[in-house]
Design a protein around this motif. Structure first.
Motif, PDB file in Angstrom:
ATOM      1  N   SER A  77      56.326  54.697  28.683  1.00  9.97           N
ATOM      2  CA  SER A  77      57.706  54.978  28.297  1.00  9.97           C
ATOM      3  C   SER A  77      58.272  53.740  27.619  1.00  9.97           C
ATOM      4  O   SER A  77      58.233  52.636  28.182  1.00  9.97           O
ATOM      5  N   LEU A  78      58.778  53.932  26.393  1.00  8.65           N
ATOM      6  CA  LEU A  78      59.356  52.836  25.623  1.00  8.65           C
ATOM      7  C   LEU A  78      60.679  53.292  25.028  1.00  8.65           C
ATOM      8  O   LEU A  78      60.807  54.438  24.590  1.00  8.65           O
ATOM      9  N   PHE A  79      61.665  52.407  25.030  1.00  8.56           N
ATOM     10  CA  PHE A  79      62.972  52.686  24.416  1.00  8.56           C
ATOM     11  C   PHE A  79      63.607  53.958  24.988  1.00  8.56           C
ATOM     12  O   PHE A  79      64.295  54.699  24.293  1.00  8.56           O
ATOM     13  N   GLY A  80      63.346  54.201  26.285  1.00  5.49           N
ATOM     14  CA  GLY A  80      63.939  55.361  26.941  1.00  5.49           C
ATOM     15  C   GLY A  80      63.253  56.674  26.621  1.00  5.49           C
ATOM     16  O   GLY A  80      63.769  57.739  26.972  1.00  5.49           O
ATOM     17  N   GLN A  81      62.078  56.627  25.962  1.00  5.04           N
ATOM     18  CA  GLN A  81      61.364  57.835  25.565  1.00  5.04           C
ATOM     19  C   GLN A  81      60.005  57.931  26.252  1.00  5.04           C
ATOM     20  O   GLN A  81      59.311  56.924  26.424  1.00  5.04           O
ATOM     21  N   LYS A  82      59.627  59.144  26.632  1.00  7.71           N
ATOM     22  CA  LYS A  82      58.283  59.381  27.135  1.00  7.71           C
ATOM     23  C   LYS A  82      57.339  59.371  25.946  1.00  7.71           C
ATOM     24  O   LYS A  82      57.587  60.033  24.941  1.00  7.71           O
ATOM     25  N   MET A  83      56.258  58.624  26.071  1.00  2.07           N
ATOM     26  CA  MET A  83      55.465  58.324  24.881  1.00  2.07           C
ATOM     27  C   MET A  83      53.976  58.335  25.171  1.00  2.07           C
ATOM     28  O   MET A  83      53.525  57.965  26.253  1.00  2.07           O
ATOM     29  N   ILE A  84      53.209  58.798  24.182  1.00  2.00           N
ATOM     30  CA  ILE A  84      51.755  58.694  24.187  1.00  2.00           C
ATOM     31  C   ILE A  84      51.371  57.667  23.127  1.00  2.00           C
ATOM     32  O   ILE A  84      51.773  57.784  21.967  1.00  2.00           O
ATOM     33  N   VAL A  85      50.596  56.672  23.516  1.00  3.19           N
ATOM     34  CA  VAL A  85      50.126  55.651  22.579  1.00  3.19           C
ATOM     35  C   VAL A  85      48.692  55.986  22.185  1.00  3.19           C
ATOM     36  O   VAL A  85      47.838  56.197  23.057  1.00  3.19           O
ATOM     37  N   SER A  86      48.434  56.042  20.884  1.00  2.00           N
ATOM     38  CA  SER A  86      47.103  56.331  20.385  1.00  2.00           C
ATOM     39  C   SER A  86      46.556  55.143  19.602  1.00  2.00           C
ATOM     40  O   SER A  86      47.198  54.655  18.667  1.00  2.00           O
ATOM     41  N   THR A  87      45.374  54.684  19.990  1.00  2.00           N
ATOM     42  CA  THR A  87      44.668  53.651  19.229  1.00  2.00           C
ATOM     43  C   THR A  87      43.368  54.218  18.659  1.00  2.00           C
ATOM     44  O   THR A  87      42.539  53.474  18.162  1.00  2.00           O
ATOM     45  N   ASP A  88      43.209  55.530  18.762  1.00  2.91           N
ATOM     46  CA  ASP A  88      42.027  56.213  18.267  1.00  2.91           C
ATOM     47  C   ASP A  88      42.199  56.479  16.772  1.00  2.91           C
ATOM     48  O   ASP A  88      43.105  57.192  16.353  1.00  2.91           O
ATOM     49  N   SER A  89      41.320  55.928  15.940  1.00  2.00           N
ATOM     50  CA  SER A  89      41.489  56.016  14.483  1.00  2.00           C
ATOM     51  C   SER A  89      41.414  57.453  13.985  1.00  2.00           C
ATOM     52  O   SER A  89      42.116  57.814  13.026  1.00  2.00           O
TER      53      SER A  89
END
Length: 475
Positions: A77-89
């Motif tokens: 969670s970043l900036f008050g938002q639920k978030m998925i981080v992707s580093t998969d090209s």
């Protein structure tokens, strides 16, 4: 006694309530399997860790720790938002290559506050295409070749000569001022020294707090950002309305913009036009000045690269019939090694550390579900610094680009974005960098005297600038 028991019951219920809140925050509902990860604290999430500055020239500690623990796809969670981080090209390329209703462009609340709901960045479909074509009229290849090349060449030559007359300069500030002066004149016929409205200072305040905790209290970076943006927009608004009222042509982009606003079935209104001017001026010099500052450090630290650059650019001068003539488009397109240097610089610079998309409906990716309303954050730095793609990825090595396509993005090179949101000013930035290098390496000698260290938070920042002692090269 009963009051004490009542107080204990109330306290117990509050604890249960808080515990339930923490539990539901840490374990969000999902019609399927969420990627692994941690949501951090309620509301704040893991934003503080994400924004923590670091000096290592590598993938951020925030990403490295979570990659090691959860893999290339994780929740946070970043900036008050639920978030998925992707580093998969593969995932990143698929999401960015074709924008759709299911993965639409997204800005943080702080960006939206400054840029407004009518910003070009938040537009989609036909309106976005219209705005993009309008901007290409200003900074696209045809405009660069026919109009801007000569102006950029003249401005760069003049500013570098001014640096040499002073004997020393902070490259980071000097480049920002040079690009700002040249582009503001072309955009709205604004000249900082004549108008005296300190528009550049307001933009600097805006940039310093753009990626910060949104705490609008005097003394904070965010407060300075808010005030800087308001003052900058006020200056632009005054110029816009004065021009619109007087109808006096200045042969700049603002003339074209007012024509568009006054068309019978116009896409634009005054608010959108002013917002666009603010955004264009910001985008023109902010990232390019950072890239040139980093590039100056790189070529100062790598004499073999500097030697190869001088060889290429001196050969251009030798081929000219008139050595005093300005740079031509054909000469620019012939700068093969220069473009290798530019690609390597922006690969390492990672000036756009994150790209965001909002999920329009539940999406399934590699066995995981990303719920509607969540944000996907693409992290290009992981692809740019992947040792499986780039040998010794932290090393500045322009020769790694030999024989490769120097003008297109890919799954492993997204320095200029990707898909429909490919940076509309990429050609402008590359031309400005090439022109700077052309004059810098052929006409000047310099030594670094101070600074050059940088931090990321997560954008690239030179806290002590990059100071050089510079002089005209004796021929």
């Amino acid at each position: 006694m009963w009051s004490e028991i009542g107080a204990c019951i109330v306290a117990f219920l509050v604890i249960i309530r808080i515990s339930h809140w923490f539990y539901t925050w840490s374990n969000p509902n999902c019609d399927g399997k969420l990627p692994p990860g941690s949501m951090g604290l309620p509301i704040i999430g893991e934003t503080l860790h994400f924004l923590s500055p670091y000096k290592v020239h590598d993938v951020s500690p925030f990403l490295k720790r979570r990659l090691a623990r959860y893999g290339p796809l994780f929740r946070t969670s970043l900036f008050g938002q639920k978030m998925i981080v992707s580093t998969d090209s593969e995932i990143n390329y698929t999401i960015l290559q074709r924008e759709s209703a299911n993965f639409s462009f997204w800005l943080t609340d702080s960006f939206r506050e400054f840029l407004g709901e009518e910003s070009m960045l938040t537009q989609h479909g036909s309106f976005h295409r219209y705005m993009k074509n309008l901007i290409l009229h200003l900074v696209g290849p045809e405009s660069l070749r026919g109009k801007l090349l000569h102006q950029m060449d003249e401005a760069t030559s003049r500013h570098l000569l001014s640096w040499a007359s002073e004997g020393s300069v902070n490259v980071n500030e000097g480049i920002a001022e040079m690009i700002f002066e040249s582009f503001a004149k072309r955009l709205i016929s604004y000249e900082e020294k004549k108008d005296g409205k300190k528009l550049l200072d307001n933009y600097k305040a805006f940039m310093n707090g753009l990626i910060s905790l949104p705490v609008n209290i005097p003394g904070t970076a965010f407060h300075g950002c808010v005030q800087g943006s308001k003052k900058a927009i006020k200056v632009i608004t005054d110029i816009y309305h004065e021009r619109k009222a007087t109808k006096i042509a200045h042969n700049d982009f603002l003339d074209r913009l007012i024509e568009e606003v006054e068309k019978e079935k116009a896409f634009l209104d005054d608010g959108v036009a002013i917002n666009l001017l603010f955004l264009l001026l910001f985008g023109a010099f902010e990232s390019t000045s950072e890239a040139i500052t980093l590039l100056t450090k790189f070529i100062s630290d790598h004499p073999q690269v500097l030697q190869e650059l001088r060889k290429e650019h001196e050969a251009i001068l030798e081929r000219r019939e008139n050595e005093n003539s300005g740079l031509t488009w054909e000469e620019y397109k012939s700068m093969t090694f220069t473009h290798m240097v530019i690609n390597e610089t922006v690969r390492l610079a990672n000036i756009a550390p994150a790209i965001f998309r909002k999920v329009g409906k539940d999406a399934e990716i590699k066995g995981y579900v990303i719920p509607k309303g969540w944000i996907v954050m693409v992290a290009p730095s992981v692809a740019h610094l992947n040792p499986e793609t780039y040998e010794n990825p932290l090393e500045f090595n322009p020769w790694r680009w030999k024989g490769q396509d120097l003008h297109s993005g890919s799954k492993t090179f997204m320095a200029w974005g990707s898909g429909t949101r490919l940076c509309v000013g990429a050609d402008f930035a590359k031309l400005q960098i090439a022109i700077f290098l052309h004059h810098f390496v052929t006409n000047y000698r310099w030594t670094m005297t101070k600074g050059g260290d940088f931090i990321r938070r997560p954008s690239l920042i030179f806290p002590n600038g990059l100071h050089i002692r510079i002089a005209v090269k004796q021929k």
